[in-house]
Design a protein around this motif. Structure first.
Motif, mmCIF file in Angstrom:
data_model
loop_
_atom_site.group_PDB
_atom_site.id
_atom_site.type_symbol
_atom_site.label_atom_id
_atom_site.label_comp_id
_atom_site.label_asym_id
_atom_site.label_seq_id
_atom_site.Cartn_x
_atom_site.Cartn_y
_atom_site.Cartn_z
ATOM 1 N N HIS A 52 6.096 15.464 17.273
ATOM 2 C CA HIS A 52 5.372 15.501 15.486
ATOM 3 C C HIS A 52 4.361 15.317 15.866
ATOM 4 N N SER A 53 3.131 16.626 15.799
ATOM 5 C CA SER A 53 1.958 16.647 16.283
ATOM 6 C C SER A 53 0.647 16.032 14.879
ATOM 7 N N ASP A 54 1.547 15.680 13.754
ATOM 8 C CA ASP A 54 0.420 14.884 12.667
ATOM 9 C C ASP A 54 1.421 12.638 13.009
ATOM 10 N N VAL A 55 2.482 12.773 13.695
ATOM 11 C CA VAL A 55 2.743 11.475 13.739
ATOM 12 C C VAL A 55 1.510 10.334 14.809
ATOM 13 N N HIS A 56 0.481 9.705 14.223
ATOM 14 C CA HIS A 56 -0.189 8.809 14.675
ATOM 15 C C HIS A 56 0.379 7.425 15.580
ATOM 16 N N PHE A 57 -0.123 6.838 16.949
ATOM 17 C CA PHE A 57 0.111 5.688 17.175
ATOM 18 C C PHE A 57 -0.709 5.098 17.296
ATOM 19 N N ARG A 58 -0.862 3.807 16.526
ATOM 20 C CA ARG A 58 -1.572 3.152 17.294
ATOM 21 C C ARG A 58 -1.644 1.566 18.077
ATOM 22 N N TYR A 59 -2.132 1.281 19.090
ATOM 23 C CA TYR A 59 -1.337 0.062 19.811
ATOM 24 C C TYR A 59 -3.251 -0.745 19.250
ATOM 25 N N PHE A 60 -2.403 -2.363 19.236
ATOM 26 C CA PHE A 60 -3.609 -3.190 18.669
ATOM 27 C C PHE A 60 -2.902 -4.171 19.398
ATOM 28 N N TYR A 61 -3.632 -5.379 18.882
ATOM 29 C CA TYR A 61 -3.057 -6.984 19.028
ATOM 30 C C TYR A 61 -3.150 -7.721 17.915
ATOM 31 N N LEU A 62 -2.012 -8.673 17.658
ATOM 32 C CA LEU A 62 -2.465 -9.465 16.562
ATOM 33 C C LEU A 62 -3.382 -10.340 16.756
ATOM 34 N N GLY A 63 -4.778 -10.546 15.723
ATOM 35 C CA GLY A 63 -5.533 -11.498 15.768
ATOM 36 C C GLY A 63 -5.776 -11.717 17.145
ATOM 37 N N ALA A 64 -6.158 -12.504 16.915
ATOM 38 C CA ALA A 64 -7.424 -13.608 18.791
ATOM 39 C C ALA A 64 -6.194 -13.060 19.696
ATOM 40 N N THR A 65 -4.118 -13.116 19.723
ATOM 41 C CA THR A 65 -3.084 -13.562 20.699
ATOM 42 C C THR A 65 -3.674 -12.571 21.064
ATOM 43 N N GLU A 66 -2.682 -11.937 22.064
ATOM 44 C CA GLU A 66 -2.240 -11.149 23.045
ATOM 45 C C GLU A 66 -0.539 -10.698 22.791
ATOM 46 N N VAL A 67 -0.467 -11.083 21.398
ATOM 47 C CA VAL A 67 0.898 -10.287 21.032
ATOM 48 C C VAL A 67 0.432 -8.996 20.851
ATOM 49 N N PRO A 68 0.985 -7.833 21.558
ATOM 50 C CA PRO A 68 0.568 -6.655 21.396
ATOM 51 C C PRO A 68 1.409 -5.747 20.191
ATOM 52 N N ALA A 69 1.463 -5.403 19.746
ATOM 53 C CA ALA A 69 2.149 -4.185 18.150
ATOM 54 C C ALA A 69 1.663 -3.078 18.091
ATOM 55 N N MET A 70 2.213 -2.028 17.304
ATOM 56 C CA MET A 70 1.997 -0.692 17.471
ATOM 57 C C MET A 70 2.399 -0.220 15.966
ATOM 58 N N LEU A 71 1.712 0.468 15.651
ATOM 59 C CA LEU A 71 1.922 0.997 14.319
ATOM 60 C C LEU A 71 1.787 3.049 14.153
ATOM 61 N N ILE A 72 3.377 3.238 13.767
ATOM 62 C CA ILE A 72 2.818 4.042 13.404
ATOM 63 C C ILE A 72 2.986 4.621 12.052
ATOM 64 N N TYR A 73 2.342 5.918 11.669
ATOM 65 C CA TYR A 73 1.686 6.911 10.293
ATOM 66 C C TYR A 73 2.044 7.892 10.805
ATOM 67 N N VAL A 74 1.924 8.525 9.463
ATOM 68 C CA VAL A 74 1.421 9.851 9.284
ATOM 69 C C VAL A 74 0.788 11.014 8.934
#
Length: 524
Positions: A52-74
């Motif tokens: 699905h070309s309109d789905v976006h994947f946004r990688y980032f780290y929580l706060g100042a930590t090194e805990v990775p996270a990913m946000l998925i949205y259309v």
């Protein structure tokens, strides 16, 4: 054991096959769940959603930590302002020291409860455990948040949708009454119903319809008024709907009606919230579907489909006269061409002498019998009516009116039809426009042709037989268990206060008995 093998063939093969199916099913359910490993889960999610070309994947780290996270949205369905200002900003801001223990930052993970209860200012947050649920939610506008070390994923209500402003219903114009109509947004429509009156008895029950593409549907009724049997029957019919996609409430109407062979609509559709609320207060049930401004009302009667909300907004005397005029217009729309054919072809002696001489003179030179003459004009008018609906709005009405005048005048000049036939067809068309429900108008237009053929075969006797057959059919027809021609059959004198005559409001103290409401009295 032998009988089991005899019924199923080879028992051992059948048992092994069942075991294999159960094992594969368990395996699929296990593979559909999340592992808790960020890299593995993110790759599996991307594998499902990357087509699905309109789905976006946004990688980032929580706060100042090194805990990775990913946000998925259309893109387009999810509200980017909410994602950027309320979700991303909250999650990427450094956590203060006073929350360090509460965040439980250890082993490269952060407490999920802390994220939900302290960081995310969102009203709708759910936890899901499998990818299939994630995919369906993301593709309807929700945002999904994947955190390292968590086997559950959060989905956040960010659906933006595309809404239009509240406007007056175009299909049900009124001189007097509210100017607000339903929209394509289900949440807006339910809010409009809630806003029509302060009551805690208005119940809204939500369902999902559609197997491949799911849509939300709401059943509305007033607890303490609506008959529980009717409410339960509506719910059962909704739950039995088995179709891949429901684009409009017309699909629901056809899938839950009593008799699909009937030319008459057994469910009322409307864009007017005031009509829906009035029906709910009588003990009826409304059905609202996401994506369409047309709500459905059940059960209905034939007289109800010929009534208008404006009947109650005017004083009872003009309201009654307008209603009687509407019933007369329905009679004209159904039988006027058939009566013309019957009198001209079989019973000219019943027409006054001067009038019959005038008609005979106007028909001089017309090469066709009355039935052919009527069919030519009626089919022409129906084609013009349909063309006027499909043409662009600025030119549609003009084409319909001008086309009818031009064709009628040309047909008379050419000697194909008589002037009196043009008058009869014009009166019939005008009378059909007085019917408030478009679906009922279509039914009468269809039955009009049957009445015309009956008149062409047997004259007035054919019309009488047609009406007898139609009446006997309508008496047997029901809408969700309610007789379609009630209150005349079965006869209920109290319900006649709101039938042909609209009595003064202070006299209509009871709800329709035919609905068997839990609370019959409108007043204490």
């Amino acid at each position: 054991m032998k009988s089991w093998k005899w019924k199923n063939g080879n028992g051992e093969n059948q048992a092994n096959e069942n075991h294999t199916k159960n094992h594969s099913k368990v395996h699929e359910e296990t593979m559909d769940g999340f592992t808790g490993d960020f890299h593995t889960d993110s790759e599996r999610i991307k594998q499902q959603l990357s087509p699905h070309s309109d789905v976006h994947f946004r990688y980032f780290y929580l706060g100042a930590t090194e805990v990775p996270a990913m946000l998925i949205y259309v893109d387009g369905l999810s509200d980017k302002d909410v994602i950027e200002k309320h979700i991303m900003k909250s999650l990427m801001t450094d956590f203060s020291e006073q929350h360090s223990k509460e965040a439980n930052i250890e082993a490269g993970r952060i407490s999920l409860d802390f994220i939900i209860n302290k960081l995310l200012p969102a009203s709708e947050i759910k936890e899901i455990q499998n990818i299939s649920d994630l995919v369906s939610k993301v593709l309807t506008g929700w945002a999904a948040l994947l955190l390292a070390g968590e086997s559950d994923i959060m989905i956040i209500g960010t659906a933006k949708g595309m809404k239009r402003a509240l406007e007056e219903p175009s299909s049900e114009a009124l001189v007097r009454g509210p100017r607000v109509g339903f929209t394509e947004s289900l949440s807006d429509n339910t809010a409009i119903l809630r806003g029509l009156g302060e009551t805690s008895d208005l119940f809204l029950t939500k369902f999902q319809v559609g197997k491949t593409s799911k849509k939300e549907l709401v059943i509305a009724y007033v607890e303490g008024i609506a008959n529980p049997e009717i409410v339960e029957e509506v719910k059962n019919r909704i739950q039995r709907i088995n179709i891949d996609y429901v684009p409009e409430s017309g699909y629901i109407e056809q899938l839950i009606e009593d008799n699909y062979l009937s030319p008459f609509p057994q469910i009322q559709n409307t864009e007017r919230p005031d009509r829906v609320m009035g029906a709910l207060m009588e003990g009826r049930v409304a059905i609202l579907l996401d994506g369409t401004p047309f709500a459905l009302i059940v059960p209905v009667t034939l007289s109800m489909l010929l009534q208008s909300p404006e009947d109650y907004y005017e004083r009872w005397i003009p309201g009654t006269l307008i209603r009687l005029l509407r019933f007369f217009a329905a009679f004209i729309s159904l039988l006027a061409p058939a009566m013309y054919i019957a009198f001209i072809s079989f019973h000219p002696g019943l027409i006054p002498t001067k009038l019959v001489m005038s008609i005979a003179g106007s028909r001089e030179g017309v090469p066709f019998p009355a039935i052919i003459e009527a069919l030519i004009m009626e089919i022409s008018v129906e084609i013009l009516r349909e063309a006027g609906l499909r043409l662009p709005r600025p030119i549609g009405p003009a084409i319909g009116i001008v086309g009818g005048l031009v064709i009628g005048e040309a047909a008379v000049q050419a000697g194909i039809v008589s002037p009196i036939m043009v008058i009869v067809v014009a009166i019939t068309a005008i009378a059909s426009f007085a019917i408030p429900q478009y679906s009922v108008g279509i039914s009468l237009r269809f039955l009009r042709f049957i009445a015309m053929f009956s008149a062409a075969l047997l004259g007035l006797y054919g019309i009488i037989l047609f009406m007898l057959f139609l009446g006997s059919y309508l008496v047997r027809l029901k809408s969700f268990g309610i007789p379609y021609v009630s209150p005349p059959a079965p006869y209920r004198l109290s319900d006649w206060k709101d039938f042909l005559v609209r009595m003064p409001l202070f006299m209509m103290q009871s709800r329709p008995k035919m609905l068997q409401p839990k609370n019959l009295k409108r007043k204490d």
